[in-house]
Design a protein around this motif. Structure first.
Motif, PDB file in Angstrom:
ATOM      1  N   PRO A  58      49.891   7.994  20.733  1.00 60.69           N
ATOM      2  CA  PRO A  58      50.806   6.981  20.211  1.00 60.69           C
ATOM      3  C   PRO A  58      50.108   5.868  19.429  1.00 60.69           C
ATOM      4  O   PRO A  58      50.740   5.161  18.664  1.00 60.69           O
ATOM      5  N   TRP A  59      48.825   5.720  19.582  1.00 62.06           N
ATOM      6  CA  TRP A  59      48.084   4.677  18.876  1.00 62.06           C
ATOM      7  C   TRP A  59      47.293   5.226  17.694  1.00 62.06           C
ATOM      8  O   TRP A  59      46.485   4.514  17.099  1.00 62.06           O
ATOM      9  N   ASN A  60      47.513   6.466  17.335  1.00 60.22           N
ATOM     10  CA  ASN A  60      46.841   7.061  16.184  1.00 60.22           C
ATOM     11  C   ASN A  60      47.300   6.362  14.906  1.00 60.22           C
ATOM     12  O   ASN A  60      48.486   6.381  14.591  1.00 60.22           O
ATOM     13  N   PRO A  61      46.381   5.770  14.123  1.00 57.86           N
ATOM     14  CA  PRO A  61      46.779   5.090  12.895  1.00 57.86           C
ATOM     15  C   PRO A  61      46.741   5.981  11.653  1.00 57.86           C
ATOM     16  O   PRO A  61      47.109   5.539  10.571  1.00 57.86           O
ATOM     17  N   LEU A  62      46.285   7.226  11.801  1.00 53.24           N
ATOM     18  CA  LEU A  62      46.044   8.091  10.650  1.00 53.24           C
ATOM     19  C   LEU A  62      47.289   8.870  10.235  1.00 53.24           C
ATOM     20  O   LEU A  62      48.068   9.304  11.074  1.00 53.24           O
ATOM     21  N   THR A  63      47.428   9.052   8.938  1.00 48.88           N
ATOM     22  CA  THR A  63      48.516   9.862   8.404  1.00 48.88           C
ATOM     23  C   THR A  63      48.150  11.339   8.519  1.00 48.88           C
ATOM     24  O   THR A  63      47.002  11.687   8.826  1.00 48.88           O
ATOM     25  N   ALA A  64      49.102  12.191   8.222  1.00 46.94           N
ATOM     26  CA  ALA A  64      48.852  13.633   8.251  1.00 46.94           C
ATOM     27  C   ALA A  64      47.741  14.010   7.282  1.00 46.94           C
ATOM     28  O   ALA A  64      46.831  14.767   7.631  1.00 46.94           O
ATOM     29  N   ALA A  65      47.790  13.486   6.072  1.00 46.45           N
ATOM     30  CA  ALA A  65      46.764  13.807   5.072  1.00 46.45           C
ATOM     31  C   ALA A  65      45.387  13.350   5.533  1.00 46.45           C
ATOM     32  O   ALA A  65      44.391  14.067   5.353  1.00 46.45           O
ATOM     33  N   GLN A  66      45.301  12.169   6.137  1.00 42.44           N
ATOM     34  CA  GLN A  66      44.015  11.670   6.624  1.00 42.44           C
ATOM     35  C   GLN A  66      43.475  12.540   7.755  1.00 42.44           C
ATOM     36  O   GLN A  66      42.283  12.843   7.802  1.00 42.44           O
TER      37      GLN A  66
END
Length: 150
Positions: free
Chosen positions: A118-126
């Motif tokens: 839930p704290w993942n800041p990354l987008t799918a592309a990243q």
């Protein structure tokens, strides 16, 4: 089809993703019914999905799921790649990373876990870009201070 390989954030997301889905093939009409059928009924009925046209160029306009039909829309060019959006009527929407079907098991497992954090800041592309640069076999997340491989 076997149960989908799916990982959702617990109790909602604080980042750009609500989890990840790792389909076994590129045939959306085969994969989507199992995906929506595996969701907790408390999430609501998936009535529409929006898919990345690069990942699903031959996506049908509708897919039949148990007890209903799901509308399939192509995402706009300026939206995130490798994402599927599940619209669940009044219950909200889910943004899921789509892990490519041919992704190696270890990399896919890390992507599923990281996208569901839930704290993942990354987008799918990243996330996918970092998975591609993981040449040494160690987790790409360690240098970012994020989840590590086990």
């Amino acid at each position: 089809m076997p149960l989908p390989r799916l990982s959702l954030t617990p109790d909602g997301s604080h980042g750009p993703l609500d989890g990840a889905w790792w389909p076994r093939c590129h045939a959306l009409e085969l994969e989507l019914p199992a995906l929506v059928g595996s969701l907790d009924p408390g999430y609501g009925t998936v009535t529409r999905v929006t898919v990345d046209p690069a990942a699903w160029p031959d996506a049908p306009h509708t897919v039949t799921a148990p007890d209903h039909v799901i509308e399939v829309a192509q995402a706009d060019a300026d939206t995130a790649t490798h994402v599927i959006t599940l619209d669940c009527g009044t219950a909200g929407r889910w943004e899921l990373l789509v892990v490519p079907p041919d992704e190696p098991d270890a990399a896919a497992a890390r992507l599923l876990a990281t996208a569901a954090d839930p704290w993942n800041p990354l987008t799918a592309a990243q996330l996918l870009a970092r998975a591609e640069t993981d040449l040494a076999g160690e987790s790409v997340w360690e240098s970012e201070g994020g989840p590590t491989s086990s």
